[in-house]
Motif scaffolding. Structure first.
Motif, PDB file in Angstrom:
ATOM      1  N   ALA A  66     -10.347 -62.689 -41.474  1.00 16.33           N
ATOM      2  CA  ALA A  66     -10.896 -64.240 -41.296  1.00 16.33           C
ATOM      3  C   ALA A  66     -10.805 -64.704 -39.978  1.00 16.33           C
ATOM      4  O   ALA A  66     -11.696 -65.381 -39.326  1.00 16.33           O
ATOM      5  N   GLY A  67      -9.688 -64.349 -39.184  1.00 11.29           N
ATOM      6  CA  GLY A  67      -9.579 -64.751 -37.855  1.00 11.29           C
ATOM      7  C   GLY A  67     -10.558 -64.205 -37.009  1.00 11.29           C
ATOM      8  O   GLY A  67     -11.187 -64.596 -36.199  1.00 11.29           O
ATOM      9  N   LEU A  68     -10.750 -62.799 -37.085  1.00  9.71           N
ATOM     10  CA  LEU A  68     -11.868 -62.109 -36.272  1.00  9.71           C
ATOM     11  C   LEU A  68     -13.092 -62.583 -36.410  1.00  9.71           C
ATOM     12  O   LEU A  68     -13.908 -62.568 -35.570  1.00  9.71           O
ATOM     13  N   VAL A  69     -13.574 -62.896 -37.593  1.00 14.05           N
ATOM     14  CA  VAL A  69     -14.775 -63.246 -37.866  1.00 14.05           C
ATOM     15  C   VAL A  69     -15.104 -64.685 -37.266  1.00 14.05           C
ATOM     16  O   VAL A  69     -16.099 -64.844 -36.578  1.00 14.05           O
ATOM     17  N   GLN A  70     -14.155 -65.494 -37.428  1.00  9.53           N
ATOM     18  CA  GLN A  70     -14.168 -66.733 -36.716  1.00  9.53           C
ATOM     19  C   GLN A  70     -14.304 -66.966 -35.126  1.00  9.53           C
ATOM     20  O   GLN A  70     -14.975 -67.434 -34.322  1.00  9.53           O
ATOM     21  N   GLY A  71     -13.412 -66.028 -34.653  1.00  9.14           N
ATOM     22  CA  GLY A  71     -13.327 -65.697 -33.092  1.00  9.14           C
ATOM     23  C   GLY A  71     -14.868 -64.919 -32.713  1.00  9.14           C
ATOM     24  O   GLY A  71     -15.201 -65.485 -31.738  1.00  9.14           O
ATOM     25  N   LEU A  72     -15.339 -64.199 -33.533  1.00 13.74           N
ATOM     26  CA  LEU A  72     -16.729 -63.493 -33.093  1.00 13.74           C
ATOM     27  C   LEU A  72     -17.836 -64.550 -33.199  1.00 13.74           C
ATOM     28  O   LEU A  72     -18.482 -64.543 -32.110  1.00 13.74           O
ATOM     29  N   SER A  73     -17.780 -65.306 -34.427  1.00 13.13           N
ATOM     30  CA  SER A  73     -18.669 -66.439 -34.391  1.00 13.13           C
ATOM     31  C   SER A  73     -18.746 -67.522 -33.175  1.00 13.13           C
ATOM     32  O   SER A  73     -19.860 -67.789 -32.533  1.00 13.13           O
ATOM     33  N   GLU A  74     -17.458 -67.696 -32.750  1.00 11.87           N
ATOM     34  CA  GLU A  74     -17.275 -68.709 -31.576  1.00 11.87           C
ATOM     35  C   GLU A  74     -17.815 -68.229 -30.316  1.00 11.87           C
ATOM     36  O   GLU A  74     -18.525 -68.722 -29.693  1.00 11.87           O
ATOM     37  N   GLY A  75     -17.459 -66.922 -30.143  1.00 10.90           N
ATOM     38  CA  GLY A  75     -17.820 -66.289 -29.017  1.00 10.90           C
ATOM     39  C   GLY A  75     -19.321 -65.999 -28.919  1.00 10.90           C
ATOM     40  O   GLY A  75     -19.935 -66.269 -27.844  1.00 10.90           O
ATOM     41  N   LEU A  76     -20.006 -65.564 -29.961  1.00 10.07           N
ATOM     42  CA  LEU A  76     -21.658 -65.527 -29.882  1.00 10.07           C
ATOM     43  C   LEU A  76     -22.242 -66.919 -29.673  1.00 10.07           C
ATOM     44  O   LEU A  76     -23.143 -67.021 -28.931  1.00 10.07           O
ATOM     45  N   ALA A  77     -21.909 -67.781 -30.427  1.00  9.74           N
ATOM     46  CA  ALA A  77     -22.234 -69.167 -30.378  1.00  9.74           C
ATOM     47  C   ALA A  77     -22.067 -69.931 -28.884  1.00  9.74           C
ATOM     48  O   ALA A  77     -22.956 -70.189 -28.337  1.00  9.74           O
ATOM     49  N   CYS A 125      -4.178 -64.851 -50.787  1.00  8.36           N
ATOM     50  CA  CYS A 125      -3.388 -64.823 -49.733  1.00  8.36           C
ATOM     51  C   CYS A 125      -2.483 -66.266 -49.390  1.00  8.36           C
ATOM     52  O   CYS A 125      -1.123 -66.328 -49.157  1.00  8.36           O
ATOM     53  N   LEU A 126      -3.129 -67.252 -49.422  1.00  8.18           N
ATOM     54  CA  LEU A 126      -2.392 -68.484 -49.194  1.00  8.18           C
ATOM     55  C   LEU A 126      -1.512 -68.848 -50.367  1.00  8.18           C
ATOM     56  O   LEU A 126      -0.564 -69.411 -49.884  1.00  8.18           O
ATOM     57  N   ALA A 127      -1.808 -68.653 -51.459  1.00 12.94           N
ATOM     58  CA  ALA A 127      -0.919 -68.815 -52.490  1.00 12.94           C
ATOM     59  C   ALA A 127       0.390 -68.043 -52.496  1.00 12.94           C
ATOM     60  O   ALA A 127       1.716 -68.724 -52.656  1.00 12.94           O
ATOM     61  N   THR A 128       0.232 -66.616 -52.039  1.00 13.45           N
ATOM     62  CA  THR A 128       1.457 -65.805 -51.635  1.00 13.45           C
ATOM     63  C   THR A 128       2.403 -66.233 -50.725  1.00 13.45           C
ATOM     64  O   THR A 128       3.527 -66.139 -50.456  1.00 13.45           O
ATOM     65  N   ALA A 129       1.450 -67.017 -49.707  1.00 11.94           N
ATOM     66  CA  ALA A 129       2.265 -67.394 -48.446  1.00 11.94           C
ATOM     67  C   ALA A 129       3.157 -68.458 -48.862  1.00 11.94           C
ATOM     68  O   ALA A 129       4.316 -68.866 -48.072  1.00 11.94           O
ATOM     69  N   GLU A 130       2.536 -69.361 -49.678  1.00 11.76           N
ATOM     70  CA  GLU A 130       3.496 -70.568 -50.240  1.00 11.76           C
ATOM     71  C   GLU A 130       4.823 -69.924 -50.882  1.00 11.76           C
ATOM     72  O   GLU A 130       5.744 -70.596 -50.614  1.00 11.76           O
ATOM     73  N   GLU A 131       4.365 -68.684 -51.545  1.00 11.97           N
ATOM     74  CA  GLU A 131       6.038 -68.193 -52.200  1.00 11.97           C
ATOM     75  C   GLU A 131       6.942 -67.663 -51.133  1.00 11.97           C
ATOM     76  O   GLU A 131       7.902 -67.742 -51.624  1.00 11.97           O
ATOM     77  N   ASN A 132       6.140 -66.961 -50.135  1.00  9.56           N
ATOM     78  CA  ASN A 132       7.053 -66.325 -49.326  1.00  9.56           C
ATOM     79  C   ASN A 132       7.539 -66.783 -47.956  1.00  9.56           C
ATOM     80  O   ASN A 132       8.350 -66.296 -47.155  1.00  9.56           O
ATOM     81  N   GLY A 133       6.763 -67.863 -47.784  1.00  6.88           N
ATOM     82  CA  GLY A 133       7.150 -68.829 -46.712  1.00  6.88           C
ATOM     83  C   GLY A 133       6.515 -68.503 -45.392  1.00  6.88           C
ATOM     84  O   GLY A 133       6.670 -68.931 -44.311  1.00  6.88           O
ATOM     85  N   ALA A 134       5.531 -67.834 -45.361  1.00  3.27           N
ATOM     86  CA  ALA A 134       4.558 -66.961 -44.255  1.00  3.27           C
ATOM     87  C   ALA A 134       3.768 -68.216 -43.996  1.00  3.27           C
ATOM     88  O   ALA A 134       3.432 -69.079 -44.655  1.00  3.27           O
ATOM     89  N   ALA A 135       3.625 -68.399 -42.449  1.00  6.00           N
ATOM     90  CA  ALA A 135       2.802 -69.365 -41.931  1.00  6.00           C
ATOM     91  C   ALA A 135       1.341 -68.819 -41.788  1.00  6.00           C
ATOM     92  O   ALA A 135       1.065 -67.866 -41.103  1.00  6.00           O
ATOM     93  N   LEU A 136       0.231 -69.346 -42.218  1.00  8.96           N
ATOM     94  CA  LEU A 136      -0.886 -68.724 -42.145  1.00  8.96           C
ATOM     95  C   LEU A 136      -1.891 -70.046 -41.755  1.00  8.96           C
ATOM     96  O   LEU A 136      -3.077 -70.334 -42.472  1.00  8.96           O
ATOM     97  N   PRO A 137      -1.598 -70.640 -40.446  1.00  8.50           N
ATOM     98  CA  PRO A 137      -2.576 -71.678 -40.269  1.00  8.50           C
ATOM     99  C   PRO A 137      -3.948 -71.448 -39.797  1.00  8.50           C
ATOM    100  O   PRO A 137      -4.840 -72.074 -40.138  1.00  8.50           O
ATOM    101  N   VAL A 138      -4.106 -70.540 -39.139  1.00  6.22           N
ATOM    102  CA  VAL A 138      -5.570 -69.798 -38.846  1.00  6.22           C
ATOM    103  C   VAL A 138      -6.256 -69.699 -40.124  1.00  6.22           C
ATOM    104  O   VAL A 138      -7.464 -70.268 -40.656  1.00  6.22           O
ATOM    105  N   THR A 139      -5.670 -68.891 -41.118  1.00  4.65           N
ATOM    106  CA  THR A 139      -6.395 -68.401 -42.423  1.00  4.65           C
ATOM    107  C   THR A 139      -6.645 -69.839 -43.260  1.00  4.65           C
ATOM    108  O   THR A 139      -7.745 -69.805 -43.666  1.00  4.65           O
ATOM    109  N   ALA A 140      -5.894 -70.787 -43.305  1.00  2.00           N
ATOM    110  CA  ALA A 140      -6.013 -71.691 -43.742  1.00  2.00           C
ATOM    111  C   ALA A 140      -7.290 -72.814 -43.385  1.00  2.00           C
ATOM    112  O   ALA A 140      -8.135 -73.095 -44.115  1.00  2.00           O
TER     113      ALA A 140
END
Length: 290
Positions: free
Chosen positions: A180-191, A245-260
């Motif tokens: 998810a993060g890679l594709v967004q970064g690539l999209s921004e770079g090409l644009a 991914c986001l539901a599991t992060a809610e359970e285990n306390g992981a921070a996924l700001p970019v993914t969200a």
């Protein structure tokens, strides 16, 4: 050679089951839409079955690649589910990307019935399935994995046991978070390159061999620049995976700001009518919101 069953003959399951047949395994197939199972048999031989239970009867290994948690439960459980047709000692291998919760539930039921259960989600997309070059990340008991791995090898370039039941699905979550993060970064770079008036292809030729290079860059940049998104992994399926991914992060306390954030960007793509577009269509969203 082993007796196998394969449940689910979509864009991934159809070629995966085909590789099993080409490798010499005896394969029975089931698909919710029977016409797809019939087409597979006409192409590869083997037999089709009207229910998961009948496909699984006599099989040493039962593979599944279906849509989501509910689909997986439907092909496993109940009087016509695969578990009802499997013999003691047979191993169920789940290639669907689902939640760890349903994996652990089905693992428990399988063990209670004397069956093995390996969660084995895949990465590599439709092309990887067609070419037999998937990466398979597995969770489950070591003996079950050891017996299944030589069969999985028919369509895998890499197969590894990550840990106990559910570990394969957790590994797939990590995979989707990174993509998810890679594709967004690539999209921004090409644009950005386009806005700056420089040739995106020339840029990738230079930076692709350096620290910025990635599989996504080298396999998707040309179609992204050409505004073509009719291949690969669909946005609808990516959002399904990111929700896990986001539901599991809610359970285990992981921070996924970019993914969200990227998940919301994919929601925008769906609103644009791009639910079936490839995940690299994030660049189309950037241009639309310009």
């Amino acid at each position: 050679m082993a007796k196998c069953a394969f449940l689910g003959l979509g864009v991934m399951g159809h070629p995966m089951a085909g590789h099993l047949a080409r490798a010499g395994h005896e394969v029975a197939v089931y698909n919710r839409t029977a016409a797809k199972a019939q087409a597979w048999v006409e192409e590869f031989g083997g037999r089709m079955a009207p229910t998961p239970r009948e496909a699984a009867e006599g099989a040493e290994f039962v593979m599944a690649c279906v849509g989501n948690d509910d689909d997986l439960r439907a092909v496993c459980l109940g009087a016509e589910g695969a578990f009802a047709g499997m013999s003691e000692g047979a191993v169920f291998v789940d290639h669907t990307t689902v939640s760890s919760r349903v994996t652990l539930d089905l693992y428990k039921v399988a063990k209670e019935n004397g069956l093995g259960f390996v969660d084995a989600p895949v990465s590599g997309g439709q092309a990887g399935a067609q070419n037999g070059q998937l990466v398979v990340m597995c969770g489950g008991d070591q003996p079950d994995y050891d017996s299944a791995e030589p069969v999985i090898a028919a369509y895998a370039k890499l197969c590894r046991r990550i840990g106990d039941s559910g570990a394969g699905q957790t590994c797939k979550m990590v995979n989707q978070i990174c993509i998810a993060g890679l594709v967004q970064g690539l999209s921004e770079g090409l644009a950005f390159a386009e806005k700056a008036g420089i040739d995106g292809r020339a840029v990738v030729e230079v930076i692709g061999g350096g620290a910025a290079g990635s599989w996504q860059m080298m396999n998707r940049y040309e179609t992204m620049l050409d505004d073509k998104f009719e291949h690969g992994f669909a946005v609808d399926w990516m959002r399904k995976d990111l929700a896990i991914c986001l539901a599991t992060a809610e359970e285990n306390g992981a921070a996924l700001p970019v993914t969200a954030l990227v998940d919301q960007f994919y929601k925008d793509v769906q609103k644009m009518g791009g639910g079936r577009w490839d995940t690299s269509s994030l660049i189309k969203r950037l241009k639309a919101f310009d």
